[in-house]
Scaffold this motif. Structure first.
Motif, PDB file in Angstrom:
ATOM      1  N   HIS A 442      93.166  60.918  44.521  1.00  0.00           N
ATOM      2  CA  HIS A 442      94.483  58.974  43.375  1.00  0.00           C
ATOM      3  C   HIS A 442      94.259  57.820  44.353  1.00  0.00           C
ATOM      4  N   ALA A 443      95.130  58.628  45.637  1.00  0.00           N
ATOM      5  CA  ALA A 443      95.378  57.670  46.646  1.00  0.00           C
ATOM      6  C   ALA A 443      94.199  57.257  46.802  1.00  0.00           C
ATOM      7  N   THR A 444      93.672  57.254  47.941  1.00  0.00           N
ATOM      8  CA  THR A 444      92.104  57.151  48.458  1.00  0.00           C
ATOM      9  C   THR A 444      91.492  56.331  47.296  1.00  0.00           C
ATOM     10  N   TYR A 445      91.151  56.491  45.745  1.00  0.00           N
ATOM     11  CA  TYR A 445      90.851  55.406  45.332  1.00  0.00           C
ATOM     12  C   TYR A 445      91.652  53.929  45.187  1.00  0.00           C
ATOM     13  N   ALA A 446      92.608  54.420  44.621  1.00  0.00           N
ATOM     14  CA  ALA A 446      94.154  52.984  44.905  1.00  0.00           C
ATOM     15  C   ALA A 446      93.618  52.045  45.933  1.00  0.00           C
ATOM     16  N   GLN A 447      93.399  52.589  47.267  1.00  0.00           N
ATOM     17  CA  GLN A 447      92.804  51.973  48.236  1.00  0.00           C
ATOM     18  C   GLN A 447      92.134  51.312  47.975  1.00  0.00           C
ATOM     19  N   VAL A 448      91.348  51.744  47.509  1.00  0.00           N
ATOM     20  CA  VAL A 448      90.006  51.011  47.426  1.00  0.00           C
ATOM     21  C   VAL A 448      89.813  49.832  46.572  1.00  0.00           C
ATOM     22  N   ASN A 449      90.487  50.133  45.902  1.00  0.00           N
ATOM     23  CA  ASN A 449      90.471  49.352  44.333  1.00  0.00           C
ATOM     24  C   ASN A 449      91.505  47.992  44.874  1.00  0.00           C
ATOM     25  N   LEU A 450      92.325  48.685  45.423  1.00  0.00           N
ATOM     26  CA  LEU A 450      93.598  47.434  46.127  1.00  0.00           C
ATOM     27  C   LEU A 450      92.038  46.412  47.470  1.00  0.00           C
ATOM     28  N   ALA A 451      91.513  47.492  48.066  1.00  0.00           N
ATOM     29  CA  ALA A 451      90.491  46.112  48.836  1.00  0.00           C
ATOM     30  C   ALA A 451      89.402  46.117  48.004  1.00  0.00           C
ATOM     31  N   LEU A 452      88.994  46.071  47.415  1.00  0.00           N
ATOM     32  CA  LEU A 452      88.199  45.560  46.392  1.00  0.00           C
ATOM     33  C   LEU A 452      89.072  44.287  45.823  1.00  0.00           C
ATOM     34  N   ALA A 453      90.497  44.241  45.423  1.00  0.00           N
ATOM     35  CA  ALA A 453      90.695  42.819  44.951  1.00  0.00           C
ATOM     36  C   ALA A 453      90.366  41.884  45.709  1.00  0.00           C
ATOM     37  N   ARG A 454      91.774  42.739  46.758  1.00  0.00           N
ATOM     38  CA  ARG A 454      91.894  41.884  48.067  1.00  0.00           C
ATOM     39  C   ARG A 454      90.675  41.205  48.563  1.00  0.00           C
ATOM     40  N   ALA A 455      89.597  41.074  48.644  1.00  0.00           N
ATOM     41  CA  ALA A 455      88.165  40.553  48.850  1.00  0.00           C
ATOM     42  C   ALA A 455      88.222  39.414  47.740  1.00  0.00           C
ATOM     43  N   ILE A 456      88.021  40.034  46.925  1.00  0.00           N
ATOM     44  CA  ILE A 456      88.245  38.083  45.532  1.00  0.00           C
ATOM     45  C   ILE A 456      89.153  37.770  45.482  1.00  0.00           C
ATOM     46  N   LYS A 467      89.582  36.606  38.520  1.00  0.00           N
ATOM     47  CA  LYS A 467      91.120  36.360  38.435  1.00  0.00           C
ATOM     48  C   LYS A 467      91.086  37.817  37.661  1.00  0.00           C
ATOM     49  N   ASN A 468      90.469  37.623  36.741  1.00  0.00           N
ATOM     50  CA  ASN A 468      90.433  39.065  35.133  1.00  0.00           C
ATOM     51  C   ASN A 468      90.013  40.310  36.126  1.00  0.00           C
ATOM     52  N   THR A 469      89.002  40.656  37.101  1.00  0.00           N
ATOM     53  CA  THR A 469      88.248  41.044  37.898  1.00  0.00           C
ATOM     54  C   THR A 469      89.410  42.079  38.842  1.00  0.00           C
ATOM     55  N   VAL A 470      90.314  41.033  39.426  1.00  0.00           N
ATOM     56  CA  VAL A 470      91.739  41.384  40.050  1.00  0.00           C
ATOM     57  C   VAL A 470      92.645  41.575  39.559  1.00  0.00           C
ATOM     58  N   ALA A 471      92.185  40.906  37.700  1.00  0.00           N
ATOM     59  CA  ALA A 471      93.780  42.388  38.021  1.00  0.00           C
ATOM     60  C   ALA A 471      93.412  43.069  37.241  1.00  0.00           C
ATOM     61  N   GLN A 472      92.441  43.862  36.576  1.00  0.00           N
ATOM     62  CA  GLN A 472      92.349  45.289  36.503  1.00  0.00           C
ATOM     63  C   GLN A 472      91.647  46.122  38.090  1.00  0.00           C
ATOM     64  N   LEU A 473      91.195  45.359  39.089  1.00  0.00           N
ATOM     65  CA  LEU A 473      91.314  46.213  39.933  1.00  0.00           C
ATOM     66  C   LEU A 473      93.157  46.312  40.322  1.00  0.00           C
ATOM     67  N   ILE A 474      93.915  45.623  40.153  1.00  0.00           N
ATOM     68  CA  ILE A 474      95.327  45.941  40.633  1.00  0.00           C
ATOM     69  C   ILE A 474      96.028  46.860  39.510  1.00  0.00           C
ATOM     70  N   GLN A 475      95.494  46.680  38.742  1.00  0.00           N
ATOM     71  CA  GLN A 475      96.200  47.568  36.958  1.00  0.00           C
ATOM     72  C   GLN A 475      95.415  49.189  37.345  1.00  0.00           C
ATOM     73  N   GLN A 476      94.360  49.537  38.156  1.00  0.00           N
ATOM     74  CA  GLN A 476      93.996  50.630  38.057  1.00  0.00           C
ATOM     75  C   GLN A 476      94.004  51.336  40.009  1.00  0.00           C
TER      76      GLN A 476
END
Length: 653
Positions: A442-456, A467-476
């Motif tokens: 879960h911890a690694t998955y959280a970091q991957v979601n953050l990295a993807l959100a930050r890139a966008i 923007k909606n994709t970023v919101a979903q990634l942050i929530q995940q």
């Protein structure tokens, strides 16, 4: 029947030989997890064969000794502590599953005694073959032979490579088995075998010498261990709160974080958080409490008593005397160093060799009456056999899921190294879907979601869809970080992961700053002497312009570790932003006294000090160990995203 007995003899002999040398790059943990897999597979096979034998013979045959009951209680302490105290039961029973592994070793011990009762020499040979293979691998590694084999994984090509994951446990294993090799060399009458065991003994001795030389201070194999003082303090503090069952099987890290004395920060290894104590006994006290400790001392009592009996006949030096001395060596090691599954299995095998065994037969047949006559029914034996097989089925099912999940996690890590974001994302999802109880997934998955959100979010023009994709990634990301806390709310590292996740979302989400502060405060309460947590919390206050709170938090970090240059550096920067230049200069001068003169940190601190004295505007830089607090970043997305209601940190009890 003889076929089943021989089959189990082969399976259990293979366990003794293969466990010490099992490593695999298929998993993220290349040393310990493959050993757990080998133990589970071979132990389950041996148990299944035993269950079939019970059903056919209508009786269960064992070889027992007077130490078996104390050993059973000792093993039971791992199970009870895991059930009663361990927060995340999966850690105790599934991954890494210490309670299950110890139980399988004990069952294997009972079956080994049964299978090798009439041929202890065969068991002894299995041990010596294993130690010889370990020694050869160690010698080849030292000589650089493994480095020149391109097909081998990179981790095996290290000159300090050991199948144990470290030179210390390997050397302990070899020292503990050396006398058995020498005994076989001296007692063997057949010339070819005698030469083999003499050569084997020489190889083991050479590997021991090389291992010790590799472990000297400054050498690549030098062990990294917790100190006795801190480990003793953690054990005592844990007994104050959980005296009977301890903090829980496999849960040492939680107690270590929470109970460390401030003096630990004077240790060169102050920043490390250990998952075991300085010795097996100190780990046992902490995890299994007085139940584990008392059962262990009872086991030790029987070992000492049996050793006195066997060593009285030292003039008639034989198998019992050689195995007794080896058993005593391992027993002493328990009080000095931590151990792993291989050394624990060796401990049980040496007990098999050193203790006299007695027959125990459980009759599982029944007398049935039909048409005025009687006959023997196998129904009870078949029923017992079926129950055992069902138990093995459950173990294989859940164990298989654990292995598959760990494999998916390793594929995700490999994909991450290749910068393949999609494969990383997909494999992590599969790992969590397969085994949702492991917090590191879960911890690694959280970091991957953050990295993807930050890139966008860092794009110049973010579309509404993005923007909606970023919101979903942050929530995940937040959901997965919260899952780590839910799995083990008493572990400071899990709260730190959640806090860092909130912190990373501050630039483009409203409300994340307060959630980050709450999470860091909880992490600090569970790891109170960790100065880095307070530096991180102070950085959040700093980024919000709350300089007084930042200064107070950085001061507490310095109180925890007064010689930490980064804490003084952050405090100086906070003073600077508050326009308290005199105190900023004082702190920066302290920084200069703490960092190396030839380091980049010294240059950064010197420039900052000169700027402070001349009232010039400074540009914060990152050095080797100096990291300035977070800047007050503007949102990457306008208007900033709003976090959902359930994005807040989990409640604590």
């Amino acid at each position: 029947m003889q076929f089943l007995k021989n089959l189990n003899k082969i399976i259990l002999g293979a366990l003794v030989i293969l466990l010490p040398i099992s490593v695999s790059s298929l998993f993220a943990n290349t040393f310990d997890f493959p050993k757990v897999v080998v133990l589970a597979i071979l132990a389950c096979l041996a148990i299944i064969v035993f269950a079939i034998e019970i059903a056919i013979k209508s009786k269960a045959e064992f070889k027992i000794s007077n130490i078996d009951l104390p050993l059973f209680i000792f093993v039971l302490s791992f199970i009870i502590s895991g059930i009663v105290s361990t927060q995340n039961k999966a850690e105790a029973f599934i991954f890494p599953g210490l309670a299950t592994s110890v139980s399988l070793i004990f069952i294997s011990y009972l079956l080994i005694k049964k299978s090798f009762s009439s041929s202890k020499e065969s068991l002894l040979i299995a041990v010596t073959v294993s130690s010889t293979i370990v020694s050869l691998i160690s010698i080849f590694s030292f000589l650089g032979v493994l480095t020149n084999i391109p097909q081998l994984p990179a981790f095996i090509k290290n000159v300090a490579f050991s199948t144990f994951g470290g030179k210390l446990p390997e050397t302990i294993f070899l020292i503990s088995t050396l006398l058995l090799n020498i005994y076989l060399a001296l007692s063997e009458k057949e010339l070819v075998k005698k030469i083999f065991f003499i050569v084997s003994s020489a190889i083991v001795i050479l590997a021991i010498v090389l291992g010790i030389s590799t472990m000297l201070p400054g050498k690549p194999g030098a062990p990294v261990l917790a100190d006795f003082g801190s480990s003793w303090w953690v054990a005592v503090e844990t007994l104050k709160t959980s005296p009977i069952f301890g903090v829980g099987t496999g849960n040492y890290l939680t107690a270590f974080n929470k109970s460390l004395p401030v003096s630990h920060n004077l240790n060169p290894l102050w920043s490390l958080r250990f998952t075991t104590g300085r010795s097996f006994v100190l780990t046992l006290i902490t995890e299994n409490g007085l139940l584990g400790l008392s059962s262990f001392f009872i086991v030790m009592f029987f070992i000492v008593k049996n050793s006195v009996h066997n060593l009285k006949k030292i003039k008639d030096f034989g198998l019992e005397q050689a195995s007794t001395i080896s058993l005593l060596i391992v027993s002493v090691i328990f009080f000095i160093y931590p151990i792993n599954l291989t050394l624990l299995l060796l401990f049980f095998v040496l007990i098999c060799l050193a203790f006299a065994n007695y027959d125990l037969v459980l009759n599982l047949s029944a007398t049935a009456f039909k048409n005025g006559g009687t006959f023997i029914s196998k129904v009870p034996a078949v029923f017992v056999g079926i129950i055992i097989l069902i138990g093995m089925g459950f173990l294989i099912f859940f164990g298989g899921k654990s292995v598959l999940a760990e494999r998916k996690y390793k594929l995700a890590i490999d994909a991450l190294i290749r910068n393949d974001g999609k494969a990383t994302y997909d494999h992590l999802r599969q790992a969590i879907a397969t085994n949702q109880y492991i917090d590191k997934y879960h911890a690694t998955y959280a970091q991957v979601n953050l990295a993807l959100a930050r890139a966008i979010a860092q794009k110049k023009d973010v579309t509404e869809t993005e923007k909606n994709t970023v919101a979903q990634l942050i929530q995940q990301a937040i959901r997965e970080a919260k899952s780590t806390v839910t799995l083990n709310p008493q572990r400071a590292g899990n709260w730190e992961i959640l806090a860092s996740t909130y912190t990373a979302t501050i630039p483009f989400a409203q409300g994340a700053d307060n959630f980050a502060i709450q999470s860091y405060l909880q992490a600090i309460s569970l790891d109170p002497i960790n100065p880095n947590l307070r530096i991180a919390l102070g950085g959040v206050y700093y980024s919000l312009g709350r300089y007084d709170e930042a200064i107070g938090t950085f001061k507490l970090a310095i109180l925890a570790k007064q010689d930490l240059a980064n804490a003084h550096y952050n405090l100086a920067v906070a003073y600077r932003e508050k326009k308290d230049i005199n105190n900023a200069i004082k702190e920066m001068e302290i920084v200069l006294n703490l960092v190396g003169v030839n380091s980049s940190d010294y240059k950064i601190a010197t420039t900052e000090l000169n700027n402070l004295k001349s009232n010039k505007i400074s540009k914060d830089e990152v050095g080797e160990n100096l990291n300035p607090p977070l800047t007050n970043q503007q949102p990457n997305i306008n208007p900033p995203l709003e976090l959902p209601i359930d994005a807040n940190p989990p409640t604590t009890q």
